[in-house]
Design a protein around this motif. Structure first.
Motif, short mmCIF file in Angstrom:
data_model
loop_
_atom_site.label_atom_id
_atom_site.label_comp_id
_atom_site.label_asym_id
_atom_site.label_seq_id
_atom_site.Cartn_x
_atom_site.Cartn_y
_atom_site.Cartn_z
N GLY A 358 36.41 28.66 36.08
CA GLY A 358 37.79 29.05 36.27
C GLY A 358 37.94 30.53 36.49
N LEU A 359 37.16 31.32 35.77
CA LEU A 359 37.20 32.77 35.93
C LEU A 359 36.69 33.17 37.31
N PHE A 360 35.65 32.49 37.79
CA PHE A 360 35.12 32.75 39.13
C PHE A 360 36.20 32.47 40.18
N ALA A 361 36.88 31.32 40.08
CA ALA A 361 37.90 30.96 41.05
C ALA A 361 39.06 31.95 41.03
N ILE A 452 31.71 42.35 31.47
CA ILE A 452 31.78 42.85 32.85
C ILE A 452 32.97 42.23 33.57
N SER A 453 33.16 40.93 33.37
CA SER A 453 34.30 40.25 33.99
C SER A 453 35.62 40.85 33.53
N GLN A 454 35.71 41.19 32.24
CA GLN A 454 36.95 41.77 31.72
C GLN A 454 37.32 43.05 32.45
N VAL A 455 36.34 43.92 32.64
CA VAL A 455 36.60 45.22 33.28
C VAL A 455 36.91 45.04 34.76
N VAL A 456 36.09 44.28 35.47
CA VAL A 456 36.30 44.09 36.91
C VAL A 456 37.63 43.39 37.16
N ILE A 535 35.97 33.91 53.81
CA ILE A 535 35.27 33.68 52.54
C ILE A 535 33.99 34.52 52.47
N LEU A 536 33.27 34.61 53.59
CA LEU A 536 32.04 35.40 53.61
C LEU A 536 32.31 36.88 53.37
N LEU A 537 33.38 37.40 53.96
CA LEU A 537 33.71 38.81 53.75
C LEU A 537 34.01 39.09 52.28
N ALA A 538 34.79 38.23 51.66
CA ALA A 538 35.13 38.41 50.25
C ALA A 538 33.90 38.28 49.36
N LEU A 539 33.07 37.26 49.65
CA LEU A 539 31.88 37.03 48.82
C LEU A 539 30.86 38.14 48.97
N LEU A 540 30.60 38.55 50.22
CA LEU A 540 29.58 39.58 50.44
C LEU A 540 29.99 40.92 49.83
N THR A 541 31.29 41.21 49.87
CA THR A 541 31.76 42.48 49.32
C THR A 541 31.63 42.53 47.81
N PHE A 542 31.92 41.42 47.15
CA PHE A 542 31.98 41.43 45.68
C PHE A 542 30.94 40.52 45.03
N PHE A 543 29.97 40.04 45.81
CA PHE A 543 29.01 39.10 45.26
C PHE A 543 28.25 39.66 44.05
N PRO A 544 27.81 40.93 44.06
CA PRO A 544 27.07 41.44 42.89
C PRO A 544 27.86 41.35 41.58
N VAL A 545 29.16 41.70 41.61
CA VAL A 545 29.93 41.65 40.36
C VAL A 545 30.24 40.22 39.96
N LEU A 546 30.37 39.32 40.95
CA LEU A 546 30.56 37.91 40.60
C LEU A 546 29.31 37.33 39.97
N LEU A 548 27.01 39.10 38.28
CA LEU A 548 26.84 39.72 36.96
C LEU A 548 27.90 39.27 35.96
N GLY A 549 29.01 38.74 36.46
CA GLY A 549 30.09 38.30 35.59
C GLY A 549 30.13 36.80 35.37
N PRO A 550 31.06 36.09 36.02
CA PRO A 550 31.24 34.65 35.73
C PRO A 550 30.05 33.78 36.08
#
Length: 561
Positions: A358-361, A452-456, A535-546, A548-550
């Motif tokens: 749910g946090l990932f979504a 990490i999820s809390q901060v991001v 979807i690819l643009l969003a995922l590629l931009t933020f994939f590392p924090v996703l 490391l987080g959820p």
């Protein structure tokens, strides 16, 4: 389980039914065609234009449109800052509340001015009824009206029309759309037991002889514009999880629909403006399908529950931590994805307790900014991604990258790049600073992946003008108030200014008749490619924090550690 999915399906069916009708009405409002409210609103608007010295026939240049938007927002921000600062000397303050700290006042003003409504305070013990209504309630109308005006101006520019007049656009957005729907919605909430009173806190004596303090106020009116305008700030600290803001399943249904109807309707408004209903329906269904997939991902996580808890209890229960039992898992999941997808930010549960799925979504909807998106600006972000897809696919297949017969060239790609790059910068840079100083700055209550999820999440919420948060984060500090205010301001005004410049640039181009080499954008194939690129643009931009987080948290729970 079946009943929960049925509730979600029925709610979405209502949205599908309402949005085309509302989208057509919104188009009529901004195309200045006759509407059912003309006999009531025409005289009121005439008075407003006369007092403001506004000409109905004036069409602003992009520079004048931007200056009008920034100046009126600045004036409103200063006014509200002063109202909250001096609330102790102003009327309708039954609980005799004084001035909050200056950084809380600053953060609150900036947050509500920008349609973010991120709250680092407890509403019922910090702000008077006058501050809640005359200050914050006022900004909830004007900030939503500003977003609507920008979204319509952007659509006009894409279709070769002049941007319009900001003062007329924001006035019509409030008088013709936000105010009437808010009045109807508030009456419905009052009928369903949401309070609306100017009385102060009620003190009652319990059966044990102790005193209980029950906060109350003009909640129904505040609640409806909070949701309808995608504002999200609650009258109470518990937001829409509080029984006075959202007492039952009926109010929960009304409030979810209120969050989504305007952002979803604006896609149909675009179809009316462009006389291309086929493409608007394709875009609507594309966003709708992505939205449903994210709801399903979150639902699976909450239904499966916490594997560690279930293993310890030798049972299989859904995750009910942080949820109001009157809504259940389905009402909370649908609300969570809706509030992040529409950039509303209101909550009816504690999202710090969501399972990693749910946090990932929820995070992905924040980072994408176009899965309905914010009031007006979300629709503009949708077309930013559309232009990127047209440019990329046009180059790949050797066809001219153009939209509505207007070429997408270097200048437009420069503007689009700024819009797409500013978002990760104002999310990831302050997140890195906060995580680098976990003791003095971050306020993380859950170390490890969830921390990490809390901060991001906090900065993603601020940068996208959403306002929700993972409330385990101790964010009522000078660092969080100031740093998130910077992300809020940059995330609001830089994209708006660049969007208007982009729309103006497109409006000045000569429209070329479509030919054999023109890329068709109203087809199923192109819409599928558009969804993949987005979807690819969003995922590629933020994939590392996703990761490391959820995602990492999900693997950790699955391993039983």
């Amino acid at each position: 389980m079946g009943q929960g999915f049925l509730q979600i399906a029925l709610t979405l069916c209502i949205v599908i039914t309402i949005t085309p009708l509302l989208g057509k009405y919104i188009a009529c409002v901004f195309m200045e065609e006759s509407t059912i409210l003309d006999p009531i609103m025409n005289p009121i608007e005439t008075i407003i234009y006369f007092i403001g010295g506004i000409s109905r026939d004036e069409k602003m240049s992009v520079g004048k449109y931007i200056r009008a938007l920034i100046s009126i927002n600045l004036i409103m921000g200063i006014l509200v800052y002063l109202l909250i600062s001096f609330q102790g000397k102003l009327p309708i303050n039954p609980n005799n509340l004084g001035m909050p700290t200056w950084d809380i006042v600053l953060h609150t003003t900036v947050s509500f001015l920008t349609n973010t409504d991120q709250q680092h305070y407890v509403g019922e013990t910090t702000l008077s009824h006058f501050s809640q209504t005359a200050a914050l309630g006022f900004l909830m109308f004007t900030s939503a009206g500003t977003g609507l005006a920008v979204g319509i101006a952007f659509i006009r520019g894409l279709t070769g029309k002049k941007l319009g007049n900001f003062y007329i656009d924001i006035t019509r957005a409030i008088t013709r759309i936000l105010l009437p729907l808010s009045v109807i919605g508030a009456i419905a909430l009052i009928a369903l037991d949401v309070p609306q009173t100017l009385e102060g806190t009620l003190v009652v004596e319990t059966l044990e002889g102790a005193k209980q303090y029950i906060a109350r106020g003009p909640v129904a009116g505040f609640e409806m514009i909070k949701l309808l305008g995608n504002n999200g700030g609650g009258f109470f600290a518990a937001n829409s999880a509080h029984p006075f803001e959202n007492p039952n399943g009926a109010t929960n249904l009304i409030e979810i629909i209120a969050m989504i109807i305007i952002p979803a309707s604006l896609i149909h408004t675009y179809g009316v403006f462009t006389n291309n209903r086929k493409q608007s329906w394709l875009l609507f269904w594309m966003v709708f399908i992505i939205f449903v997939i994210l709801i399903w991902i979150a639902s699976v996580g909450e239904l499966q529950g916490n594997p560690i808890v279930n293993q310890a209890l030798d049972t299989s229960l859904p995750n009910l931590e942080g949820k109001e039992q009157r809504f259940g898992w389905s009402g909370t999941v649908l609300w969570a994805i809706t509030t992040t997808a529409t950039m509303s930010g209101a909550v009816n549960g504690m999202y710090d307790s969501l399972m990693p799925q749910g946090l990932f979504a929820a995070l992905l909807t924040l980072l994408g900014q176009m899965m309905w998106g914010g009031q007006g600006t979300g629709t503009a972000h949708l077309f930013i991604y559309l232009m990127v897809t047209i440019f990329v696919t046009g180059l790949m297949v050797g066809r001219t990258p153009e939209i509505f017969g207007r070429k997408i060239e270097q200048k437009e790609i420069f503007f689009i790049s700024i819009i797409l790059l500013i978002h990760p910068l104002i999310v990831l840079v302050p997140s890195a600073i906060a995580l680098a100083y976990p003791t003095s700055l971050s306020g993380i209550s859950n170390p490890g992946f969830h921390g990490i999820s809390q901060v991001v999440y906090e900065y993603a919420s601020a940068a996208t003008n959403n306002g929700s948060g993972l409330e385990g984060l101790q964010d009522n500090t000078l660092w969080w108030n100031l740093s998130s205010s910077v992300s809020i301001i940059l995330g609001r005004y830089i994209p708006i200014i660049v969007m208007l410049l982009l729309a103006d640039s497109m409006s000045r181009k000569v429209s070329i008749p479509q030919g054999l080499v023109t890329l068709k954008t109203n087809s199923f194939l192109f819409t599928f490619i558009f969804a993949c690129v987005t979807i690819l643009l969003a995922l590629l931009t933020f994939f590392p924090v996703l990761v490391l987080g959820p995602i990492a948290e999900g693997f950790k729970l699955a391993s039983g550690t």
